[in-house]
Scaffold this motif. Structure first.
Motif, PDB file in Angstrom:
ATOM      1  N   ARG A  25       0.820  -1.208   0.000  1.00  0.00           N
ATOM      2  CA  ARG A  25       0.000   0.000   0.000  1.00  0.00           C
ATOM      3  C   ARG A  25       0.854   1.259   0.000  1.00  0.00           C
ATOM      4  O   ARG A  25       1.925   1.307   0.615  1.00  0.00           O
ATOM      5  N   LEU A  26       0.360   2.293  -0.674  1.00  0.00           N
ATOM      6  CA  LEU A  26       0.980   3.607  -0.509  1.00  0.00           C
ATOM      7  C   LEU A  26       0.842   4.024   0.953  1.00  0.00           C
ATOM      8  O   LEU A  26      -0.225   3.844   1.554  1.00  0.00           O
ATOM      9  N   PRO A  27       1.897   4.581   1.539  1.00  0.00           N
ATOM     10  CA  PRO A  27       1.880   4.856   2.984  1.00  0.00           C
ATOM     11  C   PRO A  27       1.156   6.154   3.348  1.00  0.00           C
ATOM     12  O   PRO A  27       1.780   7.153   3.707  1.00  0.00           O
ATOM     13  N   GLU A  28      -0.172   6.137   3.255  1.00  0.00           N
ATOM     14  CA  GLU A  28      -0.922   7.312   3.686  1.00  0.00           C
ATOM     15  C   GLU A  28      -0.696   7.512   5.184  1.00  0.00           C
ATOM     16  O   GLU A  28      -0.531   6.549   5.932  1.00  0.00           O
ATOM     17  N   PRO A  29      -0.659   8.755   5.644  1.00  0.00           N
ATOM     18  CA  PRO A  29      -0.374   9.022   7.059  1.00  0.00           C
ATOM     19  C   PRO A  29      -1.412   8.365   7.969  1.00  0.00           C
ATOM     20  O   PRO A  29      -2.610   8.438   7.720  1.00  0.00           O
ATOM     21  N   ASP A  30      -0.929   7.747   9.030  1.00  0.00           N
ATOM     22  CA  ASP A  30      -1.781   7.073  10.000  1.00  0.00           C
ATOM     23  C   ASP A  30      -2.023   8.006  11.186  1.00  0.00           C
ATOM     24  O   ASP A  30      -1.088   8.286  11.948  1.00  0.00           O
ATOM     25  N   PRO A  31      -3.256   8.493  11.376  1.00  0.00           N
ATOM     26  CA  PRO A  31      -3.529   9.384  12.517  1.00  0.00           C
ATOM     27  C   PRO A  31      -3.189   8.739  13.854  1.00  0.00           C
ATOM     28  O   PRO A  31      -2.817   9.428  14.809  1.00  0.00           O
ATOM     29  N   ALA A  32      -3.311   7.405  13.935  1.00  0.00           N
ATOM     30  CA  ALA A  32      -3.016   6.731  15.201  1.00  0.00           C
ATOM     31  C   ALA A  32      -1.538   6.837  15.557  1.00  0.00           C
ATOM     32  O   ALA A  32      -1.175   6.841  16.741  1.00  0.00           O
ATOM     33  N   LEU A  33      -0.665   6.909  14.548  1.00  0.00           N
ATOM     34  CA  LEU A  33       0.760   7.093  14.813  1.00  0.00           C
ATOM     35  C   LEU A  33       1.012   8.452  15.451  1.00  0.00           C
ATOM     36  O   LEU A  33       1.743   8.576  16.436  1.00  0.00           O
ATOM     37  N   VAL A  34       0.403   9.489  14.894  1.00  0.00           N
ATOM     38  CA  VAL A  34       0.591  10.836  15.445  1.00  0.00           C
ATOM     39  C   VAL A  34      -0.017  10.930  16.841  1.00  0.00           C
ATOM     40  O   VAL A  34       0.558  11.565  17.736  1.00  0.00           O
ATOM     41  N   GLU A  35      -1.162  10.297  17.064  1.00  0.00           N
ATOM     42  CA  GLU A  35      -1.757  10.288  18.396  1.00  0.00           C
ATOM     43  C   GLU A  35      -0.825   9.615  19.402  1.00  0.00           C
ATOM     44  O   GLU A  35      -0.663  10.099  20.536  1.00  0.00           O
TER      45      GLU A  35
ATOM     46  N   MET B  79       1.714  17.183  16.301  1.00  0.00           N
ATOM     47  CA  MET B  79       2.980  16.686  15.745  1.00  0.00           C
ATOM     48  C   MET B  79       2.781  16.276  14.289  1.00  0.00           C
ATOM     49  O   MET B  79       1.675  15.964  13.850  1.00  0.00           O
ATOM     50  N   LEU B  80       3.893  16.290  13.559  1.00  0.00           N
ATOM     51  CA  LEU B  80       3.948  15.806  12.187  1.00  0.00           C
ATOM     52  C   LEU B  80       4.999  14.712  12.118  1.00  0.00           C
ATOM     53  O   LEU B  80       6.134  14.915  12.569  1.00  0.00           O
ATOM     54  N   ALA B  81       4.633  13.559  11.561  1.00  0.00           N
ATOM     55  CA  ALA B  81       5.597  12.478  11.368  1.00  0.00           C
ATOM     56  C   ALA B  81       6.416  12.760  10.119  1.00  0.00           C
ATOM     57  O   ALA B  81       5.883  13.123   9.072  1.00  0.00           O
ATOM     58  N   VAL B  82       7.719  12.590  10.226  1.00  0.00           N
ATOM     59  CA  VAL B  82       8.629  12.838   9.104  1.00  0.00           C
ATOM     60  C   VAL B  82       9.616  11.680   8.988  1.00  0.00           C
ATOM     61  O   VAL B  82       9.751  10.866   9.903  1.00  0.00           O
ATOM     62  N   ALA B  83      10.308  11.617   7.863  1.00  0.00           N
ATOM     63  CA  ALA B  83      11.261  10.531   7.617  1.00  0.00           C
ATOM     64  C   ALA B  83      12.565  10.787   8.353  1.00  0.00           C
ATOM     65  O   ALA B  83      13.616  11.047   7.754  1.00  0.00           O
ATOM     66  N   GLY B  84      12.501  10.734   9.672  1.00  0.00           N
ATOM     67  CA  GLY B  84      13.647  11.071  10.505  1.00  0.00           C
ATOM     68  C   GLY B  84      13.721  12.575  10.710  1.00  0.00           C
ATOM     69  O   GLY B  84      13.310  13.358   9.847  1.00  0.00           O
ATOM     70  N   THR B  85      14.240  13.011  11.846  1.00  0.00           N
ATOM     71  CA  THR B  85      14.348  14.452  12.082  1.00  0.00           C
ATOM     72  C   THR B  85      15.264  15.120  11.062  1.00  0.00           C
ATOM     73  O   THR B  85      15.176  16.331  10.847  1.00  0.00           O
TER      74      THR B  85
ATOM     75  N   GLU C 263       3.421  20.326   3.553  1.00  0.00           N
ATOM     76  CA  GLU C 263       3.266  20.665   2.133  1.00  0.00           C
ATOM     77  C   GLU C 263       4.625  20.673   1.430  1.00  0.00           C
ATOM     78  O   GLU C 263       4.760  20.204   0.294  1.00  0.00           O
ATOM     79  N   LEU C 264       5.632  21.190   2.096  1.00  0.00           N
ATOM     80  CA  LEU C 264       6.966  21.250   1.511  1.00  0.00           C
ATOM     81  C   LEU C 264       7.566  19.851   1.334  1.00  0.00           C
ATOM     82  O   LEU C 264       8.184  19.552   0.303  1.00  0.00           O
ATOM     83  N   LEU C 265       7.378  18.994   2.307  1.00  0.00           N
ATOM     84  CA  LEU C 265       7.972  17.659   2.258  1.00  0.00           C
ATOM     85  C   LEU C 265       7.263  16.744   1.265  1.00  0.00           C
ATOM     86  O   LEU C 265       7.867  15.808   0.736  1.00  0.00           O
ATOM     87  N   GLY C 266       5.982  16.978   1.034  1.00  0.00           N
ATOM     88  CA  GLY C 266       5.276  16.197   0.034  1.00  0.00           C
ATOM     89  C   GLY C 266       4.652  14.933   0.589  1.00  0.00           C
ATOM     90  O   GLY C 266       4.768  14.624   1.781  1.00  0.00           O
ATOM     91  N   PRO C 267       3.986  14.169  -0.286  1.00  0.00           N
ATOM     92  CA  PRO C 267       3.237  12.989   0.168  1.00  0.00           C
ATOM     93  C   PRO C 267       4.144  11.810   0.506  1.00  0.00           C
ATOM     94  O   PRO C 267       5.300  11.750   0.092  1.00  0.00           O
ATOM     95  N   TRP C 268       3.589  10.876   1.275  1.00  0.00           N
ATOM     96  CA  TRP C 268       4.231   9.593   1.576  1.00  0.00           C
ATOM     97  C   TRP C 268       5.603   9.757   2.226  1.00  0.00           C
ATOM     98  O   TRP C 268       6.557   9.049   1.897  1.00  0.00           O
ATOM     99  N   GLN C 269       5.685  10.674   3.149  1.00  0.00           N
ATOM    100  CA  GLN C 269       6.954  10.947   3.820  1.00  0.00           C
ATOM    101  C   GLN C 269       7.489   9.737   4.576  1.00  0.00           C
ATOM    102  O   GLN C 269       8.686   9.463   4.552  1.00  0.00           O
TER     103      GLN C 269
ATOM    104  N   SER D 205       7.371   5.657   5.427  1.00  0.00           N
ATOM    105  CA  SER D 205       6.955   4.381   4.853  1.00  0.00           C
ATOM    106  C   SER D 205       5.920   3.680   5.724  1.00  0.00           C
ATOM    107  O   SER D 205       5.862   3.910   6.952  1.00  0.00           O
ATOM    108  N   GLY D 206       5.146   2.810   5.110  1.00  0.00           N
ATOM    109  CA  GLY D 206       4.159   2.045   5.857  1.00  0.00           C
ATOM    110  C   GLY D 206       4.774   1.199   6.954  1.00  0.00           C
ATOM    111  O   GLY D 206       4.296   1.213   8.107  1.00  0.00           O
ATOM    112  N   PRO D 207       5.843   0.429   6.658  1.00  0.00           N
ATOM    113  CA  PRO D 207       6.486  -0.340   7.721  1.00  0.00           C
ATOM    114  C   PRO D 207       6.997   0.536   8.867  1.00  0.00           C
ATOM    115  O   PRO D 207       6.870   0.171  10.035  1.00  0.00           O
ATOM    116  N   ALA D 208       7.579   1.697   8.548  1.00  0.00           N
ATOM    117  CA  ALA D 208       8.068   2.588   9.600  1.00  0.00           C
ATOM    118  C   ALA D 208       6.925   3.067  10.488  1.00  0.00           C
ATOM    119  O   ALA D 208       7.068   3.170  11.717  1.00  0.00           O
ATOM    120  N   GLN D 209       5.782   3.371   9.903  1.00  0.00           N
ATOM    121  CA  GLN D 209       4.642   3.808  10.687  1.00  0.00           C
ATOM    122  C   GLN D 209       4.157   2.709  11.634  1.00  0.00           C
ATOM    123  O   GLN D 209       3.844   2.970  12.805  1.00  0.00           O
TER     124      GLN D 209
END
Length: 328
Positions: A44-54, A65-71, A214-220, A222-226
């Motif tokens: 699956r495309l890794p759409e952001p999971d609200p439960a991860l941010v919660e 908070m915003l989840a990103v691909a590492g700080t 918006e700057l970082l773009g979609p699918w920041q 990965s699904g496994p990382a989330q």
């Protein structure tokens, strides 16, 4: 590109060993045991999971908070969200901060920790690692919040990198990031030992997080990382046990170094000291299959993380004994 720890391929190329103990990155050597992934995690495309941010907001105590691909992703992007500004970066510090602010038209100046208070009035953005990487220096929470208020009055930012803040959260300001201009970076790479997952979080006001997203773009992320990150952030029993274990291991490391005449500072995950002959110490350890972090400039010194097991503790103690004898 600045140098970093964890570069074991360089160690193998230079010294040809395969039995390395990597103490160069300051990560928890007993990393979080990643759970089995959902069958479709790789599909699956890794759409952001609200439960991860919660889960992140609950663990870090942040309102948004915003989840990103590492700080690292946020460190590279934040300078692009401001017009050219006067930037003060606490020094010494994680080198990527100064590197990326300087790349985007800003005037970046590095200032020693004990001179930061005097620098607040002459900058638009202040960047502080708290606790600091590599020295472990800290700035009290109350002082950080005072600086944040001063900067916000003129549209400025206080960026606090709390990547190593999990083992001592007393000075964290993540819970106050609903205030204007206060930005906090957190990582699952250090305390959870999941650097390879590439997952971090930015805490700030929603408008700034939206602009960064918006700057970082979609699918920041990965699904496994989330999936792995959410499990780690929710596992309170593992967190409590690991917190206690790391505090003991950190004290053990500092005591071992002190027994060999090394007056170090740091956190539960690493120790640092201004070694007089850092290249020689680094070479000495490398010849024994122990990879430590060498700082050649600003200031010169050594950072050393936690051994992963008793055999590694023994090898480190032996190498330190030999260094002490040879240095006399």
């Amino acid at each position: 590109m600045p140098e970093h720890g964890g570069n074991l391929r360089d160690a193998r190329r230079l010294y040809g060993r395969t039995d390395w103990i990597d103490l160069s990155a300051g990560l928890n050597p007993d990393w979080y045991p990643a759970p089995a992934l959902a069958d479709n995690a790789w599909h699956r495309l890794p759409e952001p999971d609200p439960a991860l941010v919660e889960a992140a907001c609950s663990y870090y105590g942040a309102p948004h908070m915003l989840a990103v691909a590492g700080t690292q992703a946020a460190i590279q992007a934040l300078p692009r969200l401001r017009a050219p500004s006067r930037i003060v970066i606490a020094a010494p510090s994680y080198a990527e901060h100064a590197h990326h602010w300087a790349l985007h038209g800003h005037t970046a100046t590095q200032v020693a920790y004990d001179a930061l208070a005097a620098a607040v009035d002459r900058c638009d953005v202040l960047v502080v690692c708290n606790p600091n990487n590599p020295t472990g220096a800290t700035v009290p929470r109350a002082l950080l919040l005072d600086w944040a208020g001063t900067l916000a009055e003129r549209g400025g930012w206080l960026v606090v990198d709390e990547a190593f803040g999990d083992t001592d959260g007393a000075n964290s300001v993540a819970d106050c990031t609903d205030r204007p201009g206060l930005i906090v970076l957190r990582s699952v790479g250090k305390f959870f030992g999941l650097a390879g997952v590439r997952l971090g979080f930015v805490a700030a006001q929603p408008a700034l997080l939206d602009a960064l997203d918006e700057l970082l773009g979609p699918w920041q992320v990965s699904g496994p990382a989330q999936q792995v990150g959410k499990a780690a952030l929710l596992d309170r029993a593992w967190q409590r046990a690991t917190h206690a274990a790391l505090l003991l291991a950190g004290q053990r490391l500092r005591t071992l170094l002190a027994a060999h005449g090394v007056d170090s500072t740091g956190t539960a995950l690493f120790q640092w000291w201004p070694e007089a002959r850092p290249e020689l110490f680094h070479e000495h350890m490398a010849r024994r299959g122990i990879w430590v972090r060498l700082f050649r400039t600003g200031p010169r010194g050594i950072r050393l993380g936690l051994p992963p097991d008793e055999a590694a503790w023994t090898r480190l103690a032996t190498a330190l004994n030999e260094w002490t004898r040879e240095s006399k």
